[in-house]
Design a protein around this motif. Structure first.
Motif, PDB file in Angstrom:
ATOM      1  N   TYR A 118       0.850  -1.178   0.000  1.00 16.68           N
ATOM      2  CA  TYR A 118       0.000   0.000   0.000  1.00 16.68           C
ATOM      3  C   TYR A 118       0.891   1.235   0.000  1.00 16.68           C
ATOM      4  O   TYR A 118       2.010   1.217   0.492  1.00 16.68           O
ATOM      5  N   TYR A 126      -9.028  -0.178  12.118  1.00 21.03           N
ATOM      6  CA  TYR A 126      -7.601  -0.082  12.376  1.00 21.03           C
ATOM      7  C   TYR A 126      -7.297   1.299  12.949  1.00 21.03           C
ATOM      8  O   TYR A 126      -7.941   2.286  12.578  1.00 21.03           O
ATOM      9  N   LEU A 180      -4.164   0.511  -2.382  1.00 21.51           N
ATOM     10  CA  LEU A 180      -3.584  -0.792  -2.670  1.00 21.51           C
ATOM     11  C   LEU A 180      -2.851  -0.780  -4.003  1.00 21.51           C
ATOM     12  O   LEU A 180      -3.425  -0.467  -5.039  1.00 21.51           O
ATOM     13  N   PHE A 228       3.551   0.962   2.816  1.00 22.56           N
ATOM     14  CA  PHE A 228       3.357  -0.071   3.831  1.00 22.56           C
ATOM     15  C   PHE A 228       3.201  -1.431   3.172  1.00 22.56           C
ATOM     16  O   PHE A 228       2.471  -1.583   2.198  1.00 22.56           O
ATOM     17  N   PHE A 288       0.728  -5.061   9.620  1.00 21.96           N
ATOM     18  CA  PHE A 288       1.459  -4.087   8.808  1.00 21.96           C
ATOM     19  C   PHE A 288       2.915  -4.009   9.238  1.00 21.96           C
ATOM     20  O   PHE A 288       3.244  -4.163  10.425  1.00 21.96           O
ATOM     21  N   GLY A 289       3.764  -3.733   8.274  1.00 18.13           N
ATOM     22  CA  GLY A 289       5.137  -3.369   8.586  1.00 18.13           C
ATOM     23  C   GLY A 289       5.205  -1.935   9.067  1.00 18.13           C
ATOM     24  O   GLY A 289       4.198  -1.228   9.094  1.00 18.13           O
ATOM     25  N   SER A 290       6.404  -1.511   9.425  1.00 21.63           N
ATOM     26  CA  SER A 290       6.570  -0.177  10.005  1.00 21.63           C
ATOM     27  C   SER A 290       6.612   0.927   8.951  1.00 21.63           C
ATOM     28  O   SER A 290       6.608   2.096   9.289  1.00 21.63           O
ATOM     29  N   TYR A 294      -4.968  -7.759   8.928  1.00 19.08           N
ATOM     30  CA  TYR A 294      -3.626  -7.542   8.424  1.00 19.08           C
ATOM     31  C   TYR A 294      -2.635  -7.290   9.554  1.00 19.08           C
ATOM     32  O   TYR A 294      -2.980  -6.700  10.572  1.00 19.08           O
ATOM     33  N   TYR A 325      -9.050   3.873  10.566  1.00 21.61           N
ATOM     34  CA  TYR A 325      -9.530   3.362   9.286  1.00 21.61           C
ATOM     35  C   TYR A 325     -10.580   2.283   9.531  1.00 21.61           C
ATOM     36  O   TYR A 325     -10.365   1.353  10.292  1.00 21.61           O
ATOM     37  N   ARG A 337       9.411   5.452   4.254  1.00 19.05           N
ATOM     38  CA  ARG A 337       9.148   6.823   3.774  1.00 19.05           C
ATOM     39  C   ARG A 337      10.072   7.084   2.606  1.00 19.05           C
ATOM     40  O   ARG A 337      11.289   7.151   2.787  1.00 19.05           O
ATOM     41  N   LEU A 379      -5.789  10.676   1.353  1.00 20.48           N
ATOM     42  CA  LEU A 379      -6.147   9.602   0.414  1.00 20.48           C
ATOM     43  C   LEU A 379      -6.191   8.241   1.085  1.00 20.48           C
ATOM     44  O   LEU A 379      -6.559   7.252   0.457  1.00 20.48           O
ATOM     45  N   GLY A 380      -5.775   8.181   2.305  1.00 19.58           N
ATOM     46  CA  GLY A 380      -5.820   6.919   3.014  1.00 19.58           C
ATOM     47  C   GLY A 380      -4.821   5.913   2.480  1.00 19.58           C
ATOM     48  O   GLY A 380      -3.765   6.268   1.961  1.00 19.58           O
ATOM     49  N   LEU A 381      -5.177   4.658   2.579  1.00 12.90           N
ATOM     50  CA  LEU A 381      -4.319   3.565   2.127  1.00 12.90           C
ATOM     51  C   LEU A 381      -4.779   3.127   0.741  1.00 12.90           C
ATOM     52  O   LEU A 381      -5.920   2.731   0.557  1.00 12.90           O
ATOM     53  N   ASP A 429      -5.309  -1.311  -6.865  1.00 10.42           N
ATOM     54  CA  ASP A 429      -6.045  -0.180  -7.437  1.00 10.42           C
ATOM     55  C   ASP A 429      -5.159   0.826  -8.159  1.00 10.42           C
ATOM     56  O   ASP A 429      -5.612   1.533  -9.047  1.00 10.42           O
ATOM     57  N   GLN A 472       0.457   5.363   1.320  1.00 12.34           N
ATOM     58  CA  GLN A 472      -0.397   6.213   2.141  1.00 12.34           C
ATOM     59  C   GLN A 472      -0.021   7.664   1.909  1.00 12.34           C
ATOM     60  O   GLN A 472       1.119   8.066   2.108  1.00 12.34           O
TER      61      GLN A 472
END
Lengths: 112, 110
Positions: free
Chosen positions: A35, B37, A45, A90, A103-105, A101, B90, A108, A41-43, A59, A37
């Motif tokens: 993803y 989330y 895919l 992410f 998530f990884g850290s 899910y 989220y 950037r 716009l949020g996350l 997407d 971020q």
């Protein structure tokens, strides 16, 4: 402790350079995701991987490609990075499509 | 297509007041899984709540939500906001694939 590991945490690249973002998980999850971020716009895919060499576009796949040669490792590649690919990326994994899910850290990425 | 709508981009509250973050969804999947989330500043998102049972309240860390399939909603609530609740939230639903909403930033002030 089960986790998703992303490398590197921070990356600065010049426009036109190639970028490799790496992600690993130690949970033997079949499904992995990339993803990005962006504020407001949020996350979004980029790609889904259902297992080794079984990848599907998300997407917003344009400008990205992925590689999954081992179940525990999923890479995101930007060939010839563009400034609009500056974002936080992410990686995530899940046991199945219907599972939550991990998530990884995040990485950037700044493309200048 | 499948979608998740979080109508508020930003919610600002004073500590101690109740929290309600809205989430509605659209899906052709008959048995969706719904998730909340939470993402604190400079951290990654982590699961707060999940549910797949209609009309059953799910609780975790003081937050609760009830999946209502009749109204396609999964609102997040808490009785009393704390400063540490300030974060990005989220809502997401899982079915054929997980779809995330655009997120609601909650800002709790003293």
């Amino acid at each position: 402790d089960m986790k998703v590991t992303q490398m590197p945490r921070y990356l600065i690249k010049r426009m036109g350079e190639n970028v490799l973002l790496e992600c690993g998980q130690d949970m033997s999850h079949e499904t992995m995701y990339w993803y990005r971020q962006d504020p407001g716009l949020g996350l979004q895919l980029i790609y889904i991987s259902y297992d080794v060499d079984s990848n599907s576009e998300g997407d917003i796949p344009k400008g990205y490609r992925v590689s999954r040669k081992k179940r525990e490792h999923f890479s995101l590649i930007l060939d010839s990075a563009k400034t609009n690919q500056t974002s936080v990326y992410f990686c995530a994994s899940s046991l199945s499509r219907e599972s939550d899910y991990t998530f990884g850290s995040g990485t950037r990425l700044l493309v200048i | 297509g499948d979608s998740v709508t979080q109508t508020e981009g930003l919610v600002t509250l004073t500590e101690g007041l109740p929290v309600m973050l809205n989430c509605t969804y659209q899906t052709i999947y008959s048995n969706p899984f719904l998730f909340w989330y939470v993402q604190h500043l400079n951290e990654s998102p982590r699961l707060l709540l999940k549910s797949f049972t209609d009309n059953k309240r799910t609780e975790h860390q003081g937050f609760h939500a009830t999946l209502h399939k009749s109204s396609s909603s999964f609102h997040l609530q808490k009785s009393s906001a704390q400063l540490s609740d300030s974060a990005l939230y989220y809502c997401a639903h899982g079915g054929y694939k997980v779809v995330f909403g655009s997120g609601t930033r909650l800002l709790v002030s003293p």
